[in-house]
Write a protein that holds these residues in place. Structure first.
Motif, short mmCIF file in Angstrom:
data_model
loop_
_atom_site.label_atom_id
_atom_site.label_comp_id
_atom_site.label_asym_id
_atom_site.label_seq_id
_atom_site.Cartn_x
_atom_site.Cartn_y
_atom_site.Cartn_z
N THR A 1 -18.40 -17.01 -30.75
CA THR A 1 -17.25 -17.52 -31.54
C THR A 1 -17.39 -18.75 -32.46
O THR A 1 -18.18 -19.60 -31.76
N GLU B 1 -11.18 -26.39 -24.90
CA GLU B 1 -10.62 -25.63 -23.66
C GLU B 1 -10.74 -24.14 -23.84
O GLU B 1 -11.30 -23.31 -23.07
N LYS B 2 -10.52 -23.55 -25.19
CA LYS B 2 -10.76 -22.29 -25.52
C LYS B 2 -11.90 -21.76 -25.53
O LYS B 2 -12.61 -20.69 -25.40
N ASN B 3 -13.14 -22.65 -26.14
CA ASN B 3 -14.39 -22.40 -26.41
C ASN B 3 -15.42 -23.39 -25.76
O ASN B 3 -15.44 -24.15 -26.58
N SER C 1 -18.16 -25.19 -27.59
CA SER C 1 -18.11 -26.22 -28.54
C SER C 1 -18.19 -27.45 -28.03
O SER C 1 -18.12 -28.65 -28.69
N ARG C 2 -18.11 -27.82 -26.70
CA ARG C 2 -17.96 -29.23 -26.18
C ARG C 2 -19.09 -30.32 -26.52
O ARG C 2 -18.71 -31.48 -26.92
N GLU D 1 -8.36 -28.97 -27.65
CA GLU D 1 -7.88 -27.38 -27.48
C GLU D 1 -8.73 -26.50 -27.81
O GLU D 1 -9.10 -25.41 -27.07
N GLU D 2 -9.86 -26.67 -28.64
CA GLU D 2 -10.92 -25.92 -29.06
C GLU D 2 -11.83 -25.74 -27.82
O GLU D 2 -12.36 -24.84 -27.43
#
Length: 300
Positions: free
Chosen positions: A6, A284-286, A289-290, A281-282
């Protein structure tokens, strides 16, 4: 079908590149092709050259006359562009993260989650694996790898443990490495520590910091005036390398002056004083990416 990877901060990356319909761009880390395919949607008469040294990524190559795939390491950026007859580009993107596909394929040996061959090569044709690294490096080199590549606080003790372990049996699997590291981990921190140890070895096997240091000046040199260099980092050391280069023109961060003591003109100007971070939001979804940081620089 599993998602190959992703793309991280996709909208932010496209905005940072300021993609023009007739522009020429280079995506230095094609992977699953998420960023590349999004760039292609904005091109009308332009061109996108995308690099990846992993043959698995070839399965994601789009059929598009505006797209040129290159199977190679981005440390050879200038050579490939010369070969293609490209003198300047409008933008360069480098997402320095590892594709989830590489983690999800046990045989690649990038993770402790499965007991698999201790490989970690991004380039299948490279001869030196993580097992080779552990079986041949002396204690001093192993200490440096664990300390510099992943900030392991007990780097020297872990290096000594690796040397003792291999006197009994050679390292061959990810499970053996996990067994060697586990005694140093409190249960609550085990996964975190194992991830950092595997990261340290992956960086070394693939010479990631060296490749980054070689690529950055090439990327700056090939940019047109006002062209953008956009880099996504995931590790404090690689982020420091990029930050230093954007600020001073060299990866060590030294301010360079001429014989009169005047600060030398830099090729790039940082666009953002602080890195752009993924949204809540990103993240949490991916979750991948943290740790991402997006840095942008413009050719002066």
């Amino acid at each position: 079908m599993a998602v190959y990877h992703t793309p991280v901060m996709l909208d932010e990356v496209l905005g940072a590149l300021n993609v023009k319909a007739a522009g020429i761009y280079a995506d230095l880390t094609f992977g699953g092709g998420g960023h590349s395919k999004a760039i292609l949607k904005h091109l009308k008469t332009g061109l996108l050259v995308s690099f990846d040294q992993d043959t698995d990524a070839l399965a994601n190559v789009p059929e598009n006359k505006r797209f040129v795939p290159v199977l190679g390491n981005f440390r050879f950026l200038s050579q490939y562009l010369r070969y293609l007859g490209i003198k300047e580009v409008d933008g360069v993107l480098a997402d320095l993260g590892v594709s989830m596909h590489q983690f999800d394929e046990p045989a690649r040996g990038f993770t402790y989650r499965s007991n698999a061959p201790l490989d970690m090569r991004m380039n299948h044709s490279a001869s030196f694996t993580a097992a080779d690294l552990l079986n041949t490096s002396d204690e001093e080199r192993l200490t440096k790898i664990f300390r510099d590549n992943a900030d392991i606080p007990f780097a020297r003790r872990l290096a000594a443990s690796v040397v003792r372990f291999r006197t009994r049996q050679k390292f061959e699997t990810t499970g053996q490495l996990a067994d060697c590291v586990s005694p140093f981990c409190r249960p609550a921190e085990k996964n975190k520590i194992l991830s950092r140890v595997f990261q340290a070895l992956r960086i070394e096997v693939n010479a990631e910091f060296d490749a980054l240091k070689e690529m950055l000046p090439q990327a700056a040199a090939c940019l047109k005036k006002n062209g953008r260099l956009v880099v996504l980092t995931y590790h404090s050391a690689e982020d420091r390398i990029v930050k230093n280069f954007f600020r001073t023109g060299n990866t060590e961060g030294h301010e360079e002056t001429d014989i009169m003591g005047r600060k030398q003109q830099q090729a790039l100007r940082p666009v953002n004083s602080k890195p752009v971070l993924p949204s809540a939001e990103e993240m949490e979804k991916n979750p991948a990416s943290r740790s991402a940081k997006l840095r942008i620089a413009e050719k002066i």
